[in-house]
Each structure stands twice: as structure tokens, then as C-alpha cells.
Scaffold this motif. Structure first.
Motif, PDB file in Angstrom:
ATOM      1  N   VAL A   1      -3.597   3.785   8.528  1.00  0.00           N
ATOM      2  CA  VAL A   1      -3.833   2.820   8.693  1.00  0.00           C
ATOM      3  C   VAL A   1      -4.278   2.929   6.385  1.00  0.00           C
ATOM      4  N   THR A   2      -4.188   2.210   5.927  1.00  0.00           N
ATOM      5  CA  THR A   2      -4.787   2.022   4.301  1.00  0.00           C
ATOM      6  C   THR A   2      -5.938   1.204   4.269  1.00  0.00           C
ATOM      7  N   PRO A   3      -6.590   2.776   3.370  1.00  0.00           N
ATOM      8  CA  PRO A   3      -7.927   2.232   2.914  1.00  0.00           C
ATOM      9  C   PRO A   3      -8.014   1.116   2.327  1.00  0.00           C
ATOM     10  N   LEU A   4      -7.869   0.700   1.658  1.00  0.00           N
ATOM     11  CA  LEU A   4      -7.161  -0.151   0.436  1.00  0.00           C
ATOM     12  C   LEU A   4      -6.124  -1.402   0.181  1.00  0.00           C
ATOM     13  N   PRO A   5      -6.516  -2.200  -0.234  1.00  0.00           N
ATOM     14  CA  PRO A   5      -5.490  -3.711  -0.481  1.00  0.00           C
ATOM     15  C   PRO A   5      -4.409  -2.836  -1.830  1.00  0.00           C
ATOM     16  N   GLY A   6      -3.457  -3.583  -1.590  1.00  0.00           N
ATOM     17  CA  GLY A   6      -2.425  -3.737  -2.710  1.00  0.00           C
ATOM     18  C   GLY A   6      -1.169  -3.871  -1.995  1.00  0.00           C
ATOM     19  N   THR A   7      -0.267  -2.576  -2.756  1.00  0.00           N
ATOM     20  CA  THR A   7       1.622  -2.759  -2.675  1.00  0.00           C
ATOM     21  C   THR A   7       1.899  -1.608  -2.317  1.00  0.00           C
TER      22      THR A   7
ATOM     23  N   ILE B   1      -0.178   3.398  -1.988  1.00  0.00           N
ATOM     24  CA  ILE B   1      -0.283   2.051  -2.397  1.00  0.00           C
ATOM     25  C   ILE B   1      -1.080   1.420  -3.677  1.00  0.00           C
ATOM     26  N   GLU B   2      -0.386   0.738  -4.399  1.00  0.00           N
ATOM     27  CA  GLU B   2      -0.813   0.543  -5.839  1.00  0.00           C
ATOM     28  C   GLU B   2      -1.397  -0.590  -6.244  1.00  0.00           C
ATOM     29  N   VAL B   3      -2.434  -0.859  -7.179  1.00  0.00           N
ATOM     30  CA  VAL B   3      -3.509  -1.769  -7.141  1.00  0.00           C
ATOM     31  C   VAL B   3      -3.832  -1.578  -8.072  1.00  0.00           C
ATOM     32  N   MET B   4      -3.241  -2.823  -9.258  1.00  0.00           N
ATOM     33  CA  MET B   4      -3.406  -3.188 -10.200  1.00  0.00           C
ATOM     34  C   MET B   4      -2.843  -2.169 -11.289  1.00  0.00           C
ATOM     35  N   LYS B   5      -1.346  -1.380 -11.201  1.00  0.00           N
ATOM     36  CA  LYS B   5      -0.908  -0.512 -11.450  1.00  0.00           C
ATOM     37  C   LYS B   5      -1.673   0.639 -11.388  1.00  0.00           C
ATOM     38  N   GLN B   6      -2.236   1.164 -10.694  1.00  0.00           N
ATOM     39  CA  GLN B   6      -3.374   2.409 -10.007  1.00  0.00           C
ATOM     40  C   GLN B   6      -2.568   2.758  -8.742  1.00  0.00           C
TER      41      GLN B   6
ATOM     42  N   GLY C   1       7.413  -1.892  -0.411  1.00  0.00           N
ATOM     43  CA  GLY C   1       7.404  -3.267  -1.579  1.00  0.00           C
ATOM     44  C   GLY C   1       6.529  -4.186  -0.794  1.00  0.00           C
ATOM     45  N   ASP C   2       6.205  -4.177   0.405  1.00  0.00           N
ATOM     46  CA  ASP C   2       4.661  -5.101   0.981  1.00  0.00           C
ATOM     47  C   ASP C   2       3.421  -5.140   0.513  1.00  0.00           C
ATOM     48  N   PRO C   3       2.798  -6.242   0.272  1.00  0.00           N
ATOM     49  CA  PRO C   3       1.509  -6.248   0.103  1.00  0.00           C
ATOM     50  C   PRO C   3       1.064  -5.598   1.725  1.00  0.00           C
ATOM     51  N   VAL C   4      -0.309  -5.265   1.428  1.00  0.00           N
ATOM     52  CA  VAL C   4      -1.135  -4.667   2.166  1.00  0.00           C
ATOM     53  C   VAL C   4      -2.415  -4.768   2.479  1.00  0.00           C
ATOM     54  N   GLU C   5      -3.343  -4.425   3.676  1.00  0.00           N
ATOM     55  CA  GLU C   5      -4.584  -5.442   3.294  1.00  0.00           C
ATOM     56  C   GLU C   5      -5.690  -3.790   3.603  1.00  0.00           C
ATOM     57  N   PRO C   6      -6.713  -3.654   3.372  1.00  0.00           N
ATOM     58  CA  PRO C   6      -7.241  -2.124   4.152  1.00  0.00           C
ATOM     59  C   PRO C   6      -7.819  -2.545   5.785  1.00  0.00           C
ATOM     60  N   GLY C   7      -7.504  -1.590   5.912  1.00  0.00           N
ATOM     61  CA  GLY C   7      -7.327  -1.162   7.268  1.00  0.00           C
ATOM     62  C   GLY C   7      -6.329  -1.316   8.732  1.00  0.00           C
TER      63      GLY C   7
END
Length: 81
Positions: free
Chosen positions: A7-13, A41-46, A66-72
Motif C-alpha cells: 500500500v502507498t503511504p502517500l497521495p500522489g502519482t 510515488i510523486e507528490v509535487m515533483k518530489q 501514471g495513476d493517481p493514488v491515495e494513502p492506504g
């Protein structure tokens, strides 16, 4: 065999590779260790590395490159011993 969900801990791409012309970090069916990077996971170019989190076989990606993802959100599944 047990299953492990990454699972992703961050929102992003979610990205499966470092750049458009680079190879994917990991392919379905590949053996991975807990520290194996399977994507970014890319968040605001990081960019933050997303690791497998367990030793096993990468069974499937649940999101596309390239899909957007949400935390969890589940990103991939592994079969573990």
C-alpha cells in the motif's frame, strides 16, 4: 502461500519506472525482497520510493503506471512464503 498487499503511504502519482525511457523497477512474476523498489510515488515533483515490504513474488500491480493514488491504497500484491 500467504499474500502481502503493498500500500502507498502517500497521495500522489504512481510510477513503475524512474523515467519514461527507463525499464520498470519490477515486473509481475519477479522475485522481490522487502527492500526491492517496485515504483515511485510523486507528490509535487518530489519522488518517494515504494518498496515491496516483504520477500516473495510480485503477483500483480493493482494500479497502472501514471495513476493517481491515495494513502492506504493497494498498489500491488505479493505471494509470500
Amino acid at each position: 502461500m500467504a499474500e502481502h498487499t503493498v500500500v502507498t503511504p502517500l497521495p500522489g502519482t504512481f510510477y513503475r519506472k524512474a523515467s519514461p525511457d527507463a525499464p520498470n523497477y519490477a515486473e509481475e512474476g519477479a522475485a522481490v525482497s522487502a527492500g526491492t523498489v517496485i515504483g515511485l510515488i510523486e507528490v509535487m515533483k518530489q519522488f518517494s520510493e515504494l518498496t515491496a515490504g516483504a520477500d516473495g513474488t510480485l503477483e500483480a500491480f493493482l494500479v497502472e503506471d501514471g495513476d493517481p493514488v491515495e494513502p492506504g491504497q493497494a498498489v500491488a500484491t505479493l505471494s509470500v512464503k
